[in-house]
Design a protein around this motif. Structure first.
Motif, PDB file in Angstrom:
ATOM      1  N   SER A 203      -9.959   3.156  -1.064  1.00 17.54           N
ATOM      2  CA  SER A 203      -9.006   2.053  -1.223  1.00 17.54           C
ATOM      3  C   SER A 203      -9.038   1.139  -0.011  1.00 17.54           C
ATOM      4  CB  SER A 203      -7.587   2.595  -1.413  1.00 17.54           C
ATOM      5  OG  SER A 203      -7.512   3.402  -2.571  1.00 17.54           O
ATOM      6  N   PRO A 204      -8.979  -0.187  -0.208  1.00 10.03           N
ATOM      7  CA  PRO A 204      -9.073  -1.144   0.904  1.00 10.03           C
ATOM      8  C   PRO A 204      -8.016  -0.967   1.984  1.00 10.03           C
ATOM      9  CG  PRO A 204      -9.426  -2.265  -1.176  1.00 10.03           C
ATOM     10  CD  PRO A 204      -9.011  -0.868  -1.522  1.00 10.03           C
ATOM     11  N   TYR A 205      -6.794  -0.566   1.608  1.00 12.14           N
ATOM     12  CA  TYR A 205      -5.753  -0.476   2.631  1.00 12.14           C
ATOM     13  C   TYR A 205      -6.103   0.546   3.697  1.00 12.14           C
ATOM     14  CZ  TYR A 205      -3.624   3.855   0.669  1.00 12.14           C
ATOM     15  OH  TYR A 205      -3.371   5.139   0.260  1.00 12.14           O
ATOM     16  N   LEU A 206      -6.901   1.566   3.325  1.00  8.95           N
ATOM     17  CA  LEU A 206      -7.329   2.575   4.283  1.00  8.95           C
ATOM     18  C   LEU A 206      -8.277   1.983   5.323  1.00  8.95           C
ATOM     19  CD1 LEU A 206      -8.040   5.490   1.768  1.00  8.95           C
ATOM     20  CD2 LEU A 206      -5.968   5.146   3.126  1.00  8.95           C
ATOM     21  N   PHE A 207      -9.141   1.038   4.888  1.00  3.28           N
ATOM     22  CA  PHE A 207     -10.069   0.399   5.823  1.00  3.28           C
ATOM     23  C   PHE A 207      -9.296  -0.319   6.926  1.00  3.28           C
ATOM     24  CE2 PHE A 207     -12.635  -0.774   1.731  1.00  3.28           C
ATOM     25  CZ  PHE A 207     -12.815   0.564   1.441  1.00  3.28           C
ATOM     26  N   LEU A 306       6.118   9.812   2.298  1.00  2.00           N
ATOM     27  CA  LEU A 306       6.620   9.364   3.601  1.00  2.00           C
ATOM     28  C   LEU A 306       5.470   9.034   4.550  1.00  2.00           C
ATOM     29  CD1 LEU A 306       9.563  11.880   4.146  1.00  2.00           C
ATOM     30  CD2 LEU A 306       9.744   9.430   3.650  1.00  2.00           C
ATOM     31  N   LEU A 307       4.335   9.651   4.347  1.00  3.25           N
ATOM     32  CA  LEU A 307       3.147   9.341   5.142  1.00  3.25           C
ATOM     33  C   LEU A 307       2.457   8.073   4.643  1.00  3.25           C
ATOM     34  CD1 LEU A 307       0.856  10.105   7.175  1.00  3.25           C
ATOM     35  CD2 LEU A 307      -0.096  11.550   5.372  1.00  3.25           C
ATOM     36  N   ALA A 308       2.340   7.932   3.326  1.00  2.00           N
ATOM     37  CA  ALA A 308       1.540   6.849   2.754  1.00  2.00           C
ATOM     38  C   ALA A 308       2.228   5.490   2.805  1.00  2.00           C
ATOM     39  CB  ALA A 308       1.180   7.185   1.301  1.00  2.00           C
ATOM     40  N   VAL A 309       3.536   5.437   2.555  1.00  2.00           N
ATOM     41  CA  VAL A 309       4.219   4.142   2.494  1.00  2.00           C
ATOM     42  C   VAL A 309       4.106   3.369   3.812  1.00  2.00           C
ATOM     43  CG1 VAL A 309       6.475   3.011   2.247  1.00  2.00           C
ATOM     44  CG2 VAL A 309       5.776   4.767   0.608  1.00  2.00           C
ATOM     45  N   PRO A 310       4.337   3.986   4.982  1.00  3.21           N
ATOM     46  CA  PRO A 310       4.130   3.246   6.231  1.00  3.21           C
ATOM     47  C   PRO A 310       2.689   2.768   6.419  1.00  3.21           C
ATOM     48  CG  PRO A 310       5.465   5.185   6.639  1.00  3.21           C
ATOM     49  CD  PRO A 310       4.939   5.316   5.244  1.00  3.21           C
ATOM     50  N   VAL A 311       1.720   3.549   5.939  1.00  2.19           N
ATOM     51  CA  VAL A 311       0.322   3.135   6.054  1.00  2.19           C
ATOM     52  C   VAL A 311       0.047   1.936   5.148  1.00  2.19           C
ATOM     53  CG1 VAL A 311      -2.077   3.847   5.650  1.00  2.19           C
ATOM     54  CG2 VAL A 311      -0.472   5.425   6.734  1.00  2.19           C
ATOM     55  N   LEU A 312       0.580   1.966   3.933  1.00  2.00           N
ATOM     56  CA  LEU A 312       0.415   0.836   3.008  1.00  2.00           C
ATOM     57  C   LEU A 312       1.045  -0.433   3.565  1.00  2.00           C
ATOM     58  CD1 LEU A 312       1.177   2.809  -0.265  1.00  2.00           C
ATOM     59  CD2 LEU A 312      -0.873   1.409   0.056  1.00  2.00           C
ATOM     60  N   ILE A 370      -6.622  -2.200 -10.443  1.00  3.90           N
ATOM     61  CA  ILE A 370      -7.423  -3.374 -10.792  1.00  3.90           C
ATOM     62  C   ILE A 370      -7.555  -4.313  -9.594  1.00  3.90           C
ATOM     63  CG2 ILE A 370      -7.456  -5.494 -12.169  1.00  3.90           C
ATOM     64  CD1 ILE A 370      -6.290  -3.848 -14.483  1.00  3.90           C
ATOM     65  N   VAL A 371      -6.421  -4.594  -8.930  1.00  2.00           N
ATOM     66  CA  VAL A 371      -6.457  -5.488  -7.761  1.00  2.00           C
ATOM     67  C   VAL A 371      -7.292  -4.867  -6.647  1.00  2.00           C
ATOM     68  CG1 VAL A 371      -5.081  -6.607  -5.966  1.00  2.00           C
ATOM     69  CG2 VAL A 371      -4.240  -6.558  -8.313  1.00  2.00           C
ATOM     70  N   ASN A 372      -7.089  -3.585  -6.382  1.00  2.00           N
ATOM     71  CA  ASN A 372      -7.894  -2.900  -5.362  1.00  2.00           C
ATOM     72  C   ASN A 372      -9.377  -2.942  -5.708  1.00  2.00           C
ATOM     73  OD1 ASN A 372      -6.252  -1.966  -3.201  1.00  2.00           O
ATOM     74  ND2 ASN A 372      -5.371  -0.406  -4.525  1.00  2.00           N
ATOM     75  N   GLY A 373      -9.675  -2.743  -6.988  1.00  2.00           N
ATOM     76  CA  GLY A 373     -11.070  -2.772  -7.411  1.00  2.00           C
ATOM     77  C   GLY A 373     -11.699  -4.137  -7.214  1.00  2.00           C
ATOM     78  N   VAL A 374     -10.952  -5.186  -7.524  1.00  2.00           N
ATOM     79  CA  VAL A 374     -11.456  -6.546  -7.388  1.00  2.00           C
ATOM     80  C   VAL A 374     -11.804  -6.870  -5.938  1.00  2.00           C
ATOM     81  CG1 VAL A 374     -10.807  -8.993  -7.538  1.00  2.00           C
ATOM     82  CG2 VAL A 374     -10.323  -7.441  -9.449  1.00  2.00           C
ATOM     83  N   ILE A 375     -10.960  -6.416  -5.004  1.00  2.00           N
ATOM     84  CA  ILE A 375     -11.173  -6.796  -3.600  1.00  2.00           C
ATOM     85  C   ILE A 375     -12.017  -5.787  -2.818  1.00  2.00           C
ATOM     86  CG2 ILE A 375      -9.027  -8.088  -3.535  1.00  2.00           C
ATOM     87  CD1 ILE A 375      -7.743  -5.854  -1.972  1.00  2.00           C
ATOM     88  N   SER A 376     -12.138  -4.551  -3.322  1.00  2.00           N
ATOM     89  CA  SER A 376     -12.830  -3.524  -2.532  1.00  2.00           C
ATOM     90  C   SER A 376     -14.305  -3.845  -2.323  1.00  2.00           C
ATOM     91  CB  SER A 376     -12.675  -2.153  -3.193  1.00  2.00           C
ATOM     92  OG  SER A 376     -13.288  -2.139  -4.472  1.00  2.00           O
ATOM     93  N   VAL A 377     -14.980  -4.292  -3.380  1.00  4.83           N
ATOM     94  CA  VAL A 377     -16.424  -4.521  -3.272  1.00  4.83           C
ATOM     95  C   VAL A 377     -16.757  -5.633  -2.280  1.00  4.83           C
ATOM     96  CG1 VAL A 377     -18.526  -5.115  -4.517  1.00  4.83           C
ATOM     97  CG2 VAL A 377     -16.850  -3.596  -5.566  1.00  4.83           C
ATOM     98  N   PRO A 378     -16.150  -6.836  -2.389  1.00  7.44           N
ATOM     99  CA  PRO A 378     -16.468  -7.860  -1.379  1.00  7.44           C
ATOM    100  C   PRO A 378     -16.077  -7.444   0.033  1.00  7.44           C
ATOM    101  CG  PRO A 378     -14.660  -8.584  -2.807  1.00  7.44           C
ATOM    102  CD  PRO A 378     -15.254  -7.381  -3.432  1.00  7.44           C
ATOM    103  N   ILE A 379     -14.946  -6.732   0.179  1.00  7.30           N
ATOM    104  CA  ILE A 379     -14.549  -6.285   1.517  1.00  7.30           C
ATOM    105  C   ILE A 379     -15.574  -5.299   2.074  1.00  7.30           C
ATOM    106  CG2 ILE A 379     -12.868  -4.896   2.796  1.00  7.30           C
ATOM    107  CD1 ILE A 379     -10.670  -6.162   1.121  1.00  7.30           C
ATOM    108  N   MET A 380     -16.007  -4.341   1.257  1.00  7.19           N
ATOM    109  CA  MET A 380     -16.987  -3.360   1.712  1.00  7.19           C
ATOM    110  C   MET A 380     -18.319  -4.020   2.054  1.00  7.19           C
ATOM    111  SD  MET A 380     -16.001  -0.319  -0.978  1.00  7.19           S
ATOM    112  CE  MET A 380     -17.231   0.878  -0.493  1.00  7.19           C
TER     113      MET A 380
END
Length: 426
Positions: A203-207, A306-312, A370-380
């Protein structure tokens, strides 16, 4: 001696461990639960494939942040037209906010299952705590809390220990899924779940989060700036990044495997093949695997949320702040980095309101995917160009092996996006 070595090892873990653990958020738990309950062991292979790909792309993200001293949004802006960078960051914020809504709603539902009471109260409480953690706690305290919260994922290891897993059958079906394809499901359903598994783990947010955390760690140590390009210092820290990322991503997928196996041997075995939320998976476990399995599964949902929401929220805030040149970072106070913290408050607040309104979790996750999929490829793809750019990376461009895994991950995600769009709108 052993204790000292273990402590030294743990101290070397940070952004990679937290990032990997945040990948197993309540929305991910729901996906893994559905995979296990519907297809038993036929999707385990996706976790085996994504592990090296995750390690490669996350290691690249961390490397870019550490070597350049700048986050991904700043580096992407140097490689792409401004309009494209702005579009990608906007879509990232939208996807993260939707994901926050799904995660906060899942935490609230898990708390209600455990303790009873009104769902809205839990949703608002969790949203408020996640905001307070980042706005009012120091950087050191926030990171310490997030590292401790990674222990919540061991609850799913505990679930595995309470049930009997037919390991030979699991291995056989995972390596030859076409021989054990469920008769009551279609190829379209299977393809959609494959895409969901890939999209959940990469997922892009992890990058953005891991790269920004490397930058933040650097900025907190004045000596790091002077020594950053010294060969021995650089080798030591790039080795630390490699170890941290390897542990974090492997840990993430081992936990995902535990969830798939646990739901396969309990829910699927009892004919429960439709799981829409993480809390529904916990509730379904109660009569099948017992109160203990139910309780620790539900507690894991709260801990991972509780771990993921602050990261997002944090990854969205870093990206927007870097795009507009705002001061950013959890090591700054609210008044020093007002724009950064307002993005955190807005993303978490809007997500909490959506969770309070009980937005359909499946629709939320589908649109987020869907949104993550759309942006993940160009970002990667851009990350790979940055990693190979001597102008930005100097002598620390990525190796040939790293390029192979990075472009392989990009290609896999590109195929996944095409399949996802085909199954979503076809």
């Amino acid at each position: 001696m052993v204790t000292q070595t273990a402590k030294a090892f743990v101290r070397r873990l940070g952004p990679g461990l937290i990032t990997g653990a945040a990948d197993d958020d309540p929305s991910g738990i729901a996906t893994y639960s559905q995979a296990g309950s519907q297809f038993r062991f036929a999707l385990v292979w996706t976790l085996l494939i994504t592990t090296p790909l995750m390690i490669g792309i996350q290691m690249l993200s961390a490397r870019i942040g550490w070597v350049t001293g700048e986050g991904l949004a700043t580096n992407i802006n140097k490689m792409c037209p401004r309009w494209l960078t702005t579009t990608l960051i906007t879509l990232l914020v939208v996807a993260n906010t939707i994901n926050i809504a799904a995660d906060v709603g899942a935490m609230g539902e898990a708390a209600r299952l455990l303790m009873g009471g009104p769902l809205p109260l839990y949703v608002i409480g969790f949203g408020a705590f996640c905001i307070a953690m980042q706005v009012f706690f120091s950087y050191e305290s926030t990171v310490r809390i997030l590292k401790w919260l990674t222990l919540a994922l061991f609850s799913y290891v505990a679930v595995i220990l309470t049930v009997q897993v037919p390991w030979h059958q699991a291995l056989t079906e995972s390596l030859q899924p076409w021989l054990y394809f469920p008769k009551d499901t279609s190829l379209k359903d299977y393809s959609a779940m494959v895409v969901a598994m890939l999209g959940t783990t990469i997922s892009p947010y992890l990058f953005f989060w891991q790269a920004s955390q490397e930058v933040e760690d650097n900025n907190r140590r004045p000596e790091a700036q002077a020594l950053r390009l010294h060969p021995e210092y650089a080798a030591e820290h790039l080795s630390r990044i490699k170890q941290d990322t390897f542990v974090g991503m492997t840990f993430s997928n081992v936990i995902a495997l535990c969830i798939v196996l646990a739901t396969a041997v309990t829910l699927n075995a009892k004919g429960i093949t439709s799981i829409q939320t993480a809390s529904q998976a916990a509730e379904a476990l109660r009569p099948v695997a017992g109160e203990f399995a139910f309780a620790i599964f539900a507690l894991g949902i709260i801990g991972t949320g509780l771990l993921a929401v602050p990261v997002l929220a944090g990854s969205a805030a870093y990206a927007v702040s870097e795009l507009y040149g705002w001061k950013a970072g959890l090591s700054h106070g609210f008044h020093e980095a007002r724009g950064f913290y307002l993005i955190i408050v807005a993303a978490t607040g809007i997500g909490t309101v959506m969770g309070y309104l009980e937005v359909d979790p499946i629709k939320a996750l589908v649109w987020s995917a869907i949104v993550n999929g759309v942006i993940s490829v160009p970002i990667m793809a851009v990350l790979m160009w940055i990693g190979q750019s001597e102008r930005l990376m100097g002598q620390y461009t990525i190796t040939r092996r790293h390029r192979f895994f990075g472009w392989a991950a990009t290609a896999v995600m590109a195929v996944a996006v095409v399949v996802m769009l085909g199954t979503s709108f076809g």
